[in-house]
Design a protein around this motif. Structure first.
Motif, PDB file in Angstrom:
ATOM      1  N   LYS A  21       0.558  -1.134  -0.059  1.00 64.82           N
ATOM      2  CA  LYS A  21       0.004  -0.288  -0.203  1.00 64.82           C
ATOM      3  C   LYS A  21       0.830   1.072  -0.049  1.00 64.82           C
ATOM      4  CE  LYS A  21      -3.990   2.010   2.415  1.00 64.82           C
ATOM      5  NZ  LYS A  21      -4.828   2.387   3.140  1.00 64.82           N
ATOM      6  N   LEU A  22       0.062   1.981  -1.154  1.00 70.61           N
ATOM      7  CA  LEU A  22       1.319   3.373  -1.617  1.00 70.61           C
ATOM      8  C   LEU A  22       0.428   4.347   0.054  1.00 70.61           C
ATOM      9  CD1 LEU A  22       3.584   4.904  -2.313  1.00 70.61           C
ATOM     10  CD2 LEU A  22       2.580   5.749  -4.008  1.00 70.61           C
ATOM     11  N   THR A  23       0.413   4.640   1.100  1.00 72.19           N
ATOM     12  CA  THR A  23      -0.475   5.299   1.770  1.00 72.19           C
ATOM     13  C   THR A  23      -0.548   6.481   1.523  1.00 72.19           C
ATOM     14  OG1 THR A  23       1.425   5.599   3.686  1.00 72.19           O
ATOM     15  CG2 THR A  23       0.301   3.555   4.180  1.00 72.19           C
ATOM     16  N   PRO A  24      -1.697   7.749   1.916  1.00 70.19           N
ATOM     17  CA  PRO A  24      -0.538   8.539   1.789  1.00 70.19           C
ATOM     18  C   PRO A  24      -0.092   9.772   2.314  1.00 70.19           C
ATOM     19  CG  PRO A  24      -3.192   8.066   2.541  1.00 70.19           C
ATOM     20  CD  PRO A  24      -2.561   7.282   2.819  1.00 70.19           C
ATOM     21  N   LEU A  25       1.080   8.959   3.824  1.00 69.30           N
ATOM     22  CA  LEU A  25       1.669   9.692   3.839  1.00 69.30           C
ATOM     23  C   LEU A  25       3.237   9.283   3.000  1.00 69.30           C
ATOM     24  CD1 LEU A  25       3.369  10.059   7.075  1.00 69.30           C
ATOM     25  CD2 LEU A  25       4.286   7.920   6.452  1.00 69.30           C
ATOM     26  N   ARG A  26       3.411   8.085   2.833  1.00 66.76           N
ATOM     27  CA  ARG A  26       4.569   7.841   1.463  1.00 66.76           C
ATOM     28  C   ARG A  26       4.358   8.162   0.936  1.00 66.76           C
ATOM     29  NH1 ARG A  26       2.917   1.144   3.123  1.00 66.76           N
ATOM     30  NH2 ARG A  26       4.086   1.442   5.046  1.00 66.76           N
ATOM     31  N   GLU A  27       2.869   8.829  -0.160  1.00 70.12           N
ATOM     32  CA  GLU A  27       2.649   9.197  -1.183  1.00 70.12           C
ATOM     33  C   GLU A  27       3.445  10.961  -1.229  1.00 70.12           C
ATOM     34  OE1 GLU A  27      -1.098  10.499  -4.060  1.00 70.12           O
ATOM     35  OE2 GLU A  27      -1.017   8.687  -3.797  1.00 70.12           O
ATOM     36  N   VAL A  29       6.105  12.062   1.098  1.00 68.13           N
ATOM     37  CA  VAL A  29       6.977  12.057   0.896  1.00 68.13           C
ATOM     38  C   VAL A  29       7.336  12.026  -0.181  1.00 68.13           C
ATOM     39  CG1 VAL A  29       8.806  10.675   1.477  1.00 68.13           C
ATOM     40  CG2 VAL A  29       6.941  11.297   3.646  1.00 68.13           C
ATOM     41  N   LEU A  30       7.625  10.997  -0.735  1.00 64.85           N
ATOM     42  CA  LEU A  30       7.669  10.512  -2.499  1.00 64.85           C
ATOM     43  C   LEU A  30       7.576  12.137  -3.536  1.00 64.85           C
ATOM     44  CD1 LEU A  30       8.677   9.293  -4.550  1.00 64.85           C
ATOM     45  CD2 LEU A  30       6.474   7.854  -5.244  1.00 64.85           C
ATOM     46  N   ARG A  31       6.105  12.410  -2.984  1.00 64.54           N
ATOM     47  CA  ARG A  31       5.820  14.102  -3.929  1.00 64.54           C
ATOM     48  C   ARG A  31       6.932  14.700  -3.278  1.00 64.54           C
ATOM     49  NH1 ARG A  31       1.342  16.396  -6.492  1.00 64.54           N
ATOM     50  NH2 ARG A  31      -0.302  14.586  -5.855  1.00 64.54           N
ATOM     51  N   ILE A  32       7.223  15.708  -1.912  1.00 61.19           N
ATOM     52  CA  ILE A  32       8.231  16.046  -1.726  1.00 61.19           C
ATOM     53  C   ILE A  32       9.243  15.532  -2.419  1.00 61.19           C
ATOM     54  CG2 ILE A  32       9.763  16.908   0.222  1.00 61.19           C
ATOM     55  CD1 ILE A  32       6.986  16.743   1.926  1.00 61.19           C
ATOM     56  N   MET A  33       9.539  14.101  -2.736  1.00 59.30           N
ATOM     57  CA  MET A  33      11.248  14.689  -3.499  1.00 59.30           C
ATOM     58  C   MET A  33      11.639  14.138  -4.530  1.00 59.30           C
ATOM     59  SD  MET A  33      12.682  10.408  -1.070  1.00 59.30           S
ATOM     60  CE  MET A  33      13.839  10.873  -1.589  1.00 59.30           C
ATOM     61  N   LEU A  34      10.154  14.279  -5.303  1.00 63.67           N
ATOM     62  CA  LEU A  34       9.861  14.316  -6.760  1.00 63.67           C
ATOM     63  C   LEU A  34       9.856  16.048  -7.379  1.00 63.67           C
ATOM     64  CD1 LEU A  34       7.324  12.116  -7.462  1.00 63.67           C
ATOM     65  CD2 LEU A  34       9.353  11.800  -8.740  1.00 63.67           C
ATOM     66  N   GLN A  35       9.793  16.742  -6.076  1.00 61.94           N
ATOM     67  CA  GLN A  35      10.130  18.271  -6.491  1.00 61.94           C
ATOM     68  C   GLN A  35      11.049  18.752  -6.199  1.00 61.94           C
ATOM     69  OE1 GLN A  35       6.976  19.196  -3.695  1.00 61.94           O
ATOM     70  NE2 GLN A  35       4.863  19.271  -5.041  1.00 61.94           N
ATOM     71  N   ASN A  36      11.774  17.911  -5.884  1.00 64.15           N
ATOM     72  CA  ASN A  36      13.505  18.342  -5.785  1.00 64.15           C
ATOM     73  C   ASN A  36      14.349  17.624  -6.133  1.00 64.15           C
ATOM     74  OD1 ASN A  36      16.102  19.357  -5.064  1.00 64.15           O
ATOM     75  ND2 ASN A  36      15.163  19.529  -3.032  1.00 64.15           N
ATOM     76  N   THR A  37      15.249  17.827  -6.798  1.00 62.54           N
ATOM     77  CA  THR A  37      16.063  16.593  -7.359  1.00 62.54           C
ATOM     78  C   THR A  37      17.514  16.191  -7.806  1.00 62.54           C
ATOM     79  OG1 THR A  37      16.656  18.607  -8.864  1.00 62.54           O
ATOM     80  CG2 THR A  37      14.805  17.006  -9.522  1.00 62.54           C
ATOM     81  N   GLN A  38      17.941  17.672  -6.299  1.00 58.85           N
ATOM     82  CA  GLN A  38      19.003  16.802  -5.456  1.00 58.85           C
ATOM     83  C   GLN A  38      18.961  16.180  -4.771  1.00 58.85           C
ATOM     84  OE1 GLN A  38      22.337  18.683  -6.415  1.00 58.85           O
ATOM     85  NE2 GLN A  38      20.920  19.370  -8.424  1.00 58.85           N
ATOM     86  N   PRO A  39      19.422  15.230  -3.892  1.00 59.64           N
ATOM     87  CA  PRO A  39      19.298  14.483  -3.059  1.00 59.64           C
ATOM     88  C   PRO A  39      19.130  15.222  -1.945  1.00 59.64           C
ATOM     89  CG  PRO A  39      21.809  13.692  -4.185  1.00 59.64           C
ATOM     90  CD  PRO A  39      20.943  15.408  -4.650  1.00 59.64           C
ATOM     91  N   LEU A  46      11.981  15.570   6.303  1.00 63.31           N
ATOM     92  CA  LEU A  46      11.069  15.873   8.295  1.00 63.31           C
ATOM     93  C   LEU A  46      10.385  17.611   7.435  1.00 63.31           C
ATOM     94  CD1 LEU A  46       9.416  15.609   9.572  1.00 63.31           C
ATOM     95  CD2 LEU A  46      12.028  15.869  10.978  1.00 63.31           C
ATOM     96  N   GLN A  47      11.443  18.385   7.166  1.00 60.52           N
ATOM     97  CA  GLN A  47      10.812  19.846   6.992  1.00 60.52           C
ATOM     98  C   GLN A  47      10.568  20.181   6.003  1.00 60.52           C
ATOM     99  OE1 GLN A  47      12.457  22.184   9.451  1.00 60.52           O
ATOM    100  NE2 GLN A  47      10.692  23.412   8.575  1.00 60.52           N
ATOM    101  N   SER A  48      10.594  19.921   5.109  1.00 62.00           N
ATOM    102  CA  SER A  48       9.870  20.293   4.287  1.00 62.00           C
ATOM    103  C   SER A  48       8.400  18.961   4.414  1.00 62.00           C
ATOM    104  CB  SER A  48      10.101  19.413   2.676  1.00 62.00           C
ATOM    105  OG  SER A  48      11.300  19.911   2.948  1.00 62.00           O
ATOM    106  N   TYR A  49       7.926  18.381   4.144  1.00 59.33           N
ATOM    107  CA  TYR A  49       6.629  17.619   5.063  1.00 59.33           C
ATOM    108  C   TYR A  49       5.821  18.530   6.095  1.00 59.33           C
ATOM    109  CZ  TYR A  49       3.666  13.913   6.322  1.00 59.33           C
ATOM    110  OH  TYR A  49       2.342  13.166   5.990  1.00 59.33           O
ATOM    111  N   GLN A  50       7.200  19.151   7.151  1.00 60.73           N
ATOM    112  CA  GLN A  50       6.225  19.371   8.333  1.00 60.73           C
ATOM    113  C   GLN A  50       5.337  21.372   8.102  1.00 60.73           C
ATOM    114  OE1 GLN A  50       9.750  19.345  11.025  1.00 60.73           O
ATOM    115  NE2 GLN A  50       8.473  17.976  12.019  1.00 60.73           N
ATOM    116  N   ASN A  51       6.632  21.725   6.915  1.00 55.18           N
ATOM    117  CA  ASN A  51       6.084  22.880   6.229  1.00 55.18           C
ATOM    118  C   ASN A  51       4.845  22.397   5.644  1.00 55.18           C
ATOM    119  OD1 ASN A  51       8.124  24.481   7.621  1.00 55.18           O
ATOM    120  ND2 ASN A  51       8.939  23.969   5.532  1.00 55.18           N
ATOM    121  N   GLU A  52       4.533  21.820   4.582  1.00 50.47           N
ATOM    122  CA  GLU A  52       3.779  21.167   3.880  1.00 50.47           C
ATOM    123  C   GLU A  52       2.013  20.353   4.229  1.00 50.47           C
ATOM    124  OE1 GLU A  52       2.926  20.147  -1.234  1.00 50.47           O
ATOM    125  OE2 GLU A  52       5.291  20.725  -0.158  1.00 50.47           O
ATOM    126  N   TYR A  53       2.543  19.510   5.116  1.00 54.87           N
ATOM    127  CA  TYR A  53       1.689  18.394   5.509  1.00 54.87           C
ATOM    128  C   TYR A  53       1.125  18.184   6.797  1.00 54.87           C
ATOM    129  CZ  TYR A  53       2.297  16.860   0.581  1.00 54.87           C
ATOM    130  OH  TYR A  53       2.415  16.729  -0.679  1.00 54.87           O
TER     131      TYR A  53
END
Length: 153
Positions: A21-27, A29-39, A46-53
């Motif tokens: 299952k791709l839970t909403p949380l997992r999705e 996190v993946l969305r945040i990573m897809l929006q930033n192409t750098q490692p 976590l900081q992005s997740y806290q700011n956005e979700y």
């Protein structure tokens, strides 16, 4: 549909086909990573997740999501930098067979994921076995300078 949504759709289908299952949380996190192409480190994610979700999200929440995304080959963890990056082959029906190399620019952080030929990987495994050594990683990280950074020196 843009490439971000296409990638998310591909991962949803992959999860469904594999009975996970791709839970909403997992999705998210993946969305945040897809929006930033750098490692990114887990704490940057976590900081992005806290700011956005969810401003109250804890590090373990992100680490669990990253662990799941790693297991389904959607992201890679770079051992040398302790950062995560989305797989270059996401959405292309690619599955990893353990033969990946990363070229990491120490100046700008640019990363290139390259699929290693199986014969080269097998040669490395044979050489390690000759020394009674068993690798526990299926990727090689090579640090240096990208073309752009090397030309500016």
């Amino acid at each position: 549909m843009d490439s971000l949504e296409q990638n998310l759709t591909q991962v949803r289908i992959q999860c469904q086909n594999n009975g996970v299952k791709l839970t909403p949380l997992r999705e998210q996190v993946l969305r945040i990573m897809l929006q930033n192409t750098q490692p990114q480190s887990a704490y940057e994610i976590l900081q992005s997740y806290q700011n956005e979700y969810n401003p109250k999200a804890q590090p373990m929440t992100i680490y669990r999501a990253l662990n799941f995304l790693e297991q389904i080959d959607a992201v890679h963890r770079l051992s040398s930098t302790r950062q995560y990056i989305v797989c270059d082959h996401l959405g292309h029906g690619h599955s990893h067979h353990g033969f990946t190399q990363f070229l990491i620019c120490d100046e700008c952080g640019q990363l290139q994921e390259i699929e290693m030929e199986e014969s080269i990987w097998q040669k490395l495994l044979n050489e390690a076995a000759a020394y009674q050594f068993t690798p526990n990683s299926t990727a090689i990280e090579i640090h240096g300078l990208c073309r752009q950074c090397a030309s500016s020196i």
